[in-house]
Design a protein around this motif. Structure first.
Motif, mmCIF file in Angstrom:
data_model
loop_
_atom_site.group_PDB
_atom_site.id
_atom_site.type_symbol
_atom_site.label_atom_id
_atom_site.label_comp_id
_atom_site.label_asym_id
_atom_site.label_seq_id
_atom_site.Cartn_x
_atom_site.Cartn_y
_atom_site.Cartn_z
ATOM 1 N N ALA A 45 0.813 -1.218 0.000
ATOM 2 C CA ALA A 45 0.000 0.000 0.000
ATOM 3 C C ALA A 45 0.847 1.269 0.000
ATOM 4 N N SER A 46 2.137 1.127 -0.153
ATOM 5 C CA SER A 46 3.045 2.274 -0.103
ATOM 6 C C SER A 46 3.766 2.440 -1.435
ATOM 7 N N GLY A 47 4.705 3.374 -1.461
ATOM 8 C CA GLY A 47 5.523 3.590 -2.641
ATOM 9 C C GLY A 47 6.814 2.799 -2.603
ATOM 10 N N ILE A 48 6.833 1.745 -1.793
ATOM 11 C CA ILE A 48 8.021 0.895 -1.638
ATOM 12 C C ILE A 48 7.802 -0.400 -2.415
ATOM 13 N N THR A 49 8.825 -0.856 -3.104
ATOM 14 C CA THR A 49 8.749 -2.159 -3.769
ATOM 15 C C THR A 49 9.887 -3.051 -3.291
ATOM 16 N N CYS A 50 9.656 -4.352 -3.359
ATOM 17 C CA CYS A 50 10.679 -5.337 -2.991
ATOM 18 C C CYS A 50 10.643 -6.473 -4.004
ATOM 19 N N ASN A 51 11.737 -6.671 -4.694
ATOM 20 C CA ASN A 51 11.817 -7.704 -5.722
ATOM 21 C C ASN A 51 13.100 -8.507 -5.576
ATOM 22 N N ALA A 52 13.120 -9.685 -6.180
ATOM 23 C CA ALA A 52 14.294 -10.549 -6.115
ATOM 24 C C ALA A 52 14.837 -10.808 -7.513
ATOM 25 N N ILE A 53 16.152 -10.829 -7.607
ATOM 26 C CA ILE A 53 16.842 -11.207 -8.830
ATOM 27 C C ILE A 53 17.506 -12.557 -8.580
ATOM 28 N N CYS A 54 17.298 -13.491 -9.491
ATOM 29 C CA CYS A 54 17.889 -14.830 -9.343
ATOM 30 C C CYS A 54 18.862 -15.079 -10.485
ATOM 31 N N PRO A 55 20.139 -14.793 -10.261
ATOM 32 C CA PRO A 55 21.117 -14.941 -11.346
ATOM 33 C C PRO A 55 21.656 -16.354 -11.469
ATOM 34 N N ASP A 56 22.255 -16.596 -12.610
ATOM 35 C CA ASP A 56 23.022 -17.811 -12.816
ATOM 36 C C ASP A 56 24.391 -17.609 -12.174
ATOM 37 N N LEU A 57 25.322 -18.467 -12.502
ATOM 38 C CA LEU A 57 26.664 -18.332 -11.945
ATOM 39 C C LEU A 57 27.330 -17.111 -12.560
ATOM 40 N N LEU A 58 27.659 -16.133 -11.705
ATOM 41 C CA LEU A 58 28.122 -14.848 -12.203
ATOM 42 C C LEU A 58 29.633 -14.699 -12.212
ATOM 43 N N ILE A 59 30.279 -15.357 -11.279
ATOM 44 C CA ILE A 59 31.673 -15.045 -11.059
ATOM 45 C C ILE A 59 32.527 -16.276 -11.339
ATOM 46 N N VAL A 60 33.468 -16.148 -12.237
ATOM 47 C CA VAL A 60 34.259 -17.290 -12.671
ATOM 48 C C VAL A 60 35.036 -17.900 -11.519
ATOM 49 N N ASP A 61 35.570 -17.066 -10.608
ATOM 50 C CA ASP A 61 36.353 -17.644 -9.519
ATOM 51 C C ASP A 61 35.493 -18.496 -8.600
ATOM 52 N N ARG A 62 34.203 -18.194 -8.501
ATOM 53 C CA ARG A 62 33.306 -19.039 -7.713
ATOM 54 C C ARG A 62 33.144 -20.397 -8.400
ATOM 55 N N LEU A 63 33.046 -20.376 -9.717
ATOM 56 C CA LEU A 63 32.964 -21.625 -10.474
ATOM 57 C C LEU A 63 34.187 -22.491 -10.194
ATOM 58 N N GLU A 64 35.352 -21.865 -10.160
ATOM 59 C CA GLU A 64 36.582 -22.609 -9.896
ATOM 60 C C GLU A 64 36.585 -23.201 -8.491
ATOM 61 N N LYS A 65 36.103 -22.440 -7.525
ATOM 62 C CA LYS A 65 36.045 -22.933 -6.150
ATOM 63 C C LYS A 65 35.089 -24.116 -6.029
ATOM 64 N N LEU A 66 33.943 -24.016 -6.697
ATOM 65 C CA LEU A 66 32.973 -25.109 -6.651
ATOM 66 C C LEU A 66 33.539 -26.363 -7.306
ATOM 67 N N THR A 67 34.226 -26.174 -8.414
ATOM 68 C CA THR A 67 34.831 -27.310 -9.093
ATOM 69 C C THR A 67 35.843 -28.007 -8.188
ATOM 70 N N GLY A 68 36.676 -27.204 -7.519
ATOM 71 C CA GLY A 68 37.661 -27.766 -6.604
ATOM 72 C C GLY A 68 37.024 -28.493 -5.437
ATOM 73 N N ALA A 69 35.936 -27.934 -4.919
ATOM 74 C CA ALA A 69 35.249 -28.558 -3.790
ATOM 75 C C ALA A 69 34.657 -29.909 -4.188
#
Length: 258
Positions: free
Chosen positions: A175-199
């Motif tokens: 009922a206000s002028g405030i909004t709340c939304n979510a963004i659901c990205p794919d894998l964004l950061i290559v170094d995270r991909l490398e960490k997951l692969t290592g794990a």
């Protein structure tokens, strides 16, 4: 349309959070960045963003996974920049392990950093947004919000939780002028991909090449990891053009979702 607004972006001294912060800064938004970086590195980054985009930039090292840290962050920004119009909750800590081997301390830490922090920072900033009858809250969740993959119990649970909390906040602010939304990205950061692969390689005792082939992301991102997409989308969600979007979960995933 956003020039002169003040945005807080959590975990924004690197990676996707920094990309979102810079895209808002390019639109004339004064900025508060947040992270655990040492004071010298944070000051260099703060000055660089300010000089590049010609805006005011503040830095707070507050740990938003604690209630006092969230209050400290918002109080710091109120003191340094005068207000908070936009809150970007940027999360994404994860640990890879099977359910029966998942460390309890990692579960608790991931819940605190990925989900509880969103609750605390939103709780801290909402009163002033209600006073001005305007605000934008964007929760950066994950593609694991609508779907799930194995060996990521806490990450999947928190991503689902952030999506649910987003819908709840949207109802609270409808009922206000405030909004709340979510963004659901794919894998964004290559170094995270490398960490997951290592794990995965360590957990399953296999070679890195085989571990990479087992990633749930394999073959699902034809354009590859990209940081810039979130910043553009976040900036749109903050604009008046997106005022009718509230409680929406937006995938930024190439073709991950069915």
């Amino acid at each position: 349309m956003l020039k002169g607004k003040v945005a807080v972006v959590t975990r924004s001294t690197h990676g996707a959070g920094l990309g979102i912060a810079c895209r808002l800064a390019a639109g004339g938004v004064d900025l508060a960045i947040n992270g655990s970086d040492d004071s010298m590195a944070a000051e260099i980054l703060r000055e660089d963003i300010s000089n590049t985009y010609g805006i005011r930039v503040a830095f707070s090292p507050a740990d938003v996974s604690e209630p006092c840290g969230s209050e400290m962050l918002i109080n710091d920004v109120n003191h340094m920049l005068g207000r908070v119009d936009i809150l970007i909750n940027n999360v994404g800590v994860q640990h890879v392990a099977a359910e029966n081997e998942f460390p309890v301390e990692q579960w608790n830490s991931t819940i605190a950093r990925n989900l509880t922090a969103v609750f605390f920072t939103t709780r801290a900033v909402l009163p002033q947004m209600f006073e001005r009858d305007w605000g934008r809250i964007i929760n950066v969740a994950s593609m694991h919000g609508p779907v799930a993959t194995a060996n990521r119990a806490a990450y999947v649970a928190t991503a689902h939780g952030v999506v649910g909390l987003t819908k709840f906040i949207a109802l609270e602010t409808a009922a206000s002028g405030i909004t709340c939304n979510a963004i659901c990205p794919d894998l964004l950061i290559v170094d995270r991909l490398e960490k997951l692969t290592g794990a995965i390689a360590t957990m399953d005792q296999i070679e890195l090449a085989e571990a990479g082939a087992r990633l749930p992301y394999e073959g699902n991102q034809p354009h590859g990891p990209r940081r810039d997409r979130l910043g553009h989308l976040a900036r749109f969600l903050c604009s008046d053009a997106a005022a009718c979007l509230n409680g929406v979960t937006l995938p930024v995933d190439d073709r991950w979702f069915p």
